[in-house]
Design a protein around this motif. Structure first.
Motif, short mmCIF file in Angstrom:
data_model
loop_
_atom_site.label_atom_id
_atom_site.label_comp_id
_atom_site.label_asym_id
_atom_site.label_seq_id
_atom_site.Cartn_x
_atom_site.Cartn_y
_atom_site.Cartn_z
N THR A 162 21.60 29.74 57.14
CA THR A 162 22.17 29.94 55.81
C THR A 162 22.98 28.71 55.41
O THR A 162 24.03 28.41 55.99
CB THR A 162 23.03 31.23 55.75
N PRO A 163 22.48 27.93 54.45
CA PRO A 163 23.21 26.74 54.00
C PRO A 163 24.33 27.08 53.03
O PRO A 163 24.19 27.96 52.17
CB PRO A 163 22.13 25.90 53.32
N ILE A 164 25.44 26.38 53.19
CA ILE A 164 26.57 26.48 52.28
C ILE A 164 26.70 25.17 51.52
O ILE A 164 26.80 24.10 52.13
CB ILE A 164 27.88 26.77 53.04
N ASN A 165 26.67 25.26 50.19
CA ASN A 165 26.89 24.11 49.34
C ASN A 165 28.19 24.32 48.56
O ASN A 165 28.51 25.45 48.19
CB ASN A 165 25.75 23.93 48.33
N PHE A 166 28.90 23.24 48.29
CA PHE A 166 30.12 23.31 47.48
C PHE A 166 29.87 22.57 46.17
O PHE A 166 29.39 21.43 46.17
CB PHE A 166 31.30 22.69 48.23
N PHE A 167 30.18 23.21 45.06
CA PHE A 167 29.92 22.64 43.74
C PHE A 167 30.73 21.36 43.53
O PHE A 167 31.92 21.29 43.80
CB PHE A 167 30.28 23.65 42.65
N ILE A 168 30.03 20.34 43.03
CA ILE A 168 30.66 19.07 42.67
C ILE A 168 30.55 18.91 41.16
O ILE A 168 29.45 18.89 40.61
CB ILE A 168 29.96 17.88 43.37
N PRO A 169 31.67 18.80 40.47
CA PRO A 169 31.63 18.67 39.00
C PRO A 169 30.86 17.42 38.55
O PRO A 169 30.87 16.39 39.23
CB PRO A 169 33.11 18.56 38.61
N HIS A 170 30.21 17.54 37.41
CA HIS A 170 29.49 16.43 36.80
C HIS A 170 29.65 16.58 35.29
O HIS A 170 29.51 17.68 34.75
CB HIS A 170 28.02 16.47 37.20
N ALA A 171 29.93 15.49 34.61
CA ALA A 171 30.24 15.53 33.18
C ALA A 171 29.13 16.18 32.36
O ALA A 171 29.39 16.81 31.33
CB ALA A 171 30.53 14.12 32.66
N ALA A 172 27.88 16.02 32.79
CA ALA A 172 26.75 16.54 32.02
C ALA A 172 26.51 18.03 32.23
O ALA A 172 25.78 18.66 31.45
CB ALA A 172 25.48 15.76 32.38
N LEU A 173 27.08 18.61 33.28
CA LEU A 173 26.81 20.01 33.59
C LEU A 173 27.65 20.96 32.74
O LEU A 173 28.81 20.67 32.45
CB LEU A 173 27.11 20.27 35.07
N PRO A 174 27.07 22.10 32.37
CA PRO A 174 27.82 23.07 31.56
C PRO A 174 28.91 23.80 32.34
O PRO A 174 29.85 24.32 31.74
CB PRO A 174 26.73 24.06 31.10
N ILE A 175 28.79 23.87 33.65
CA ILE A 175 29.83 24.50 34.47
C ILE A 175 30.99 23.53 34.63
O ILE A 175 30.82 22.41 35.10
CB ILE A 175 29.28 24.92 35.85
N LYS A 176 32.15 23.98 34.21
CA LYS A 176 33.35 23.14 34.27
C LYS A 176 34.34 23.78 35.24
O LYS A 176 35.12 24.64 34.88
CB LYS A 176 33.98 23.00 32.88
N GLN A 177 34.25 23.38 36.49
CA GLN A 177 35.13 23.89 37.53
C GLN A 177 35.64 22.73 38.37
O GLN A 177 34.92 21.77 38.61
CB GLN A 177 34.36 24.87 38.45
N GLU A 178 36.87 22.85 38.81
CA GLU A 178 37.41 21.86 39.73
C GLU A 178 36.80 22.06 41.12
O GLU A 178 36.35 23.15 41.45
CB GLU A 178 38.94 22.00 39.81
#
Length: 279
Positions: free
Chosen positions: A183-199
């Motif tokens: 089971t892989p775990i990925n952590f979200f990395i913000p990107h200016a172009a993405l609609p998800i805005k999370q720290e």
């Protein structure tokens, strides 16, 4: 000496995906300004497989962008799997090609692919908030197809998308139902172009997620993938203290990772050995 597993990713093509997953820079619906390219040749894939093997990787993941495993991709991956198996028989081949039918997955199995990776990404309840072009149940169905085809299952997701703790519990309960091999775990990395805005998640929260995952899925091999370096930074090798047993080395799909030799040097210094057989 604790033994861990290393995996490497081979992106067979990048970009121009029809889906609108809010965490992914490969979506054609956003302008992320990433380098895009069409399918690699067999020679390029085998070359990367040899590099991965030389870097102590046991797992080698053949990844394509796009919603489905179509006939063109299936033919290329099957051919690549057969050729890699001839030259590097101990390399554990993983395919990650989106939604796939039982029949297509059986072909991958016959070609020498060991495992299929198709992440649920998040909970069924939260998924519609991050993707509207397909539904979570399609992802779950593909995982069932993979198990029915006799493939080991690699299924996980991404944390830090704005999901609640209840979503995380629900997500892990769904993983328990699938009972994946890894089971892989990925952590979200913000990107200016993405609609998800999370720290970015804090280091403590990321490590707690690893611990919670291992407790929920004691029989699965927990693998830390995207976001390891960016989120955990100087604490990234603590993942093994919290239940992780594998990491992805080298580059990710569209993001640069740690130089493989740096990971290998540091892990060796810390007393880790690298798995050479899958069990």
């Amino acid at each position: 000496m604790k033994q861990i597993m290393l995996c490497a990713i081979c992106s067979l093509n990048v970009g121009n995906c029809s889906e609108d997953c809010g965490y992914c820079t490969q979506s054609a619906k956003i302008d992320a300004r990433i380098e895009k390219y069409k399918l690699k040749t067999i020679e390029e894939i085998i070359y990367e497989a040899k590099i991965a093997s030389n870097n102590h990787a046991l797992g080698f993941c053949l990844v394509t962008s796009g919603k489905n495993l179509n006939d063109t991709k299936l033919e290329l991956i099957c051919k690549a799997a057969k050729e890699i198996s001839k030259e590097l028989p101990n390399l554990m081949l993983i395919a990650c090609n989106g939604m796939a039918s039982y029949e297509a997955l059986k072909e991958l199995k016959s070609a020498g692919v060991f495992s299929y990776n198709h992440n649920l990404e998040t909970s069924r309840e939260y998924f519609a908030k991050i993707c509207t072009t397909h539904i979570w149940d399609e992802r779950f169905e593909t995982n069932l197809n993979a198990k029915r085809a006799g493939l080991a299952l690699c299924c996980g997701g991404i944390y830090g998308l704005g999901e609640s703790n209840e979503d995380r519990v629900s997500f892990r309960n769904s993983l328990k139902e699938l009972d994946p091999f890894s089971t892989p775990i990925n952590f979200f990395i913000p990107h200016a172009a993405l609609p998800i805005k999370q720290e970015k998640l804090s280091q403590d929260e990321a490590l707690r997620i690893i611990k919670d995952t291992k407790e929920a899925l004691p029989n699965a091999r927990v693998m830390i993938a995207g976001g390891r370096e960016a989120v955990l930074k100087e604490r990234q090798y603590e993942v093994f203290d919290y239940g992780a047993e594998a990491i992805v080395i080298g580059d990710y799909l569209t993001a640069k990772g740690e130089v493989a030799s740096s990971d290998i040097k540091e892990l060796t210094k810390r007393g880790y050995s690298f798995a050479t057989l899958c069990h």
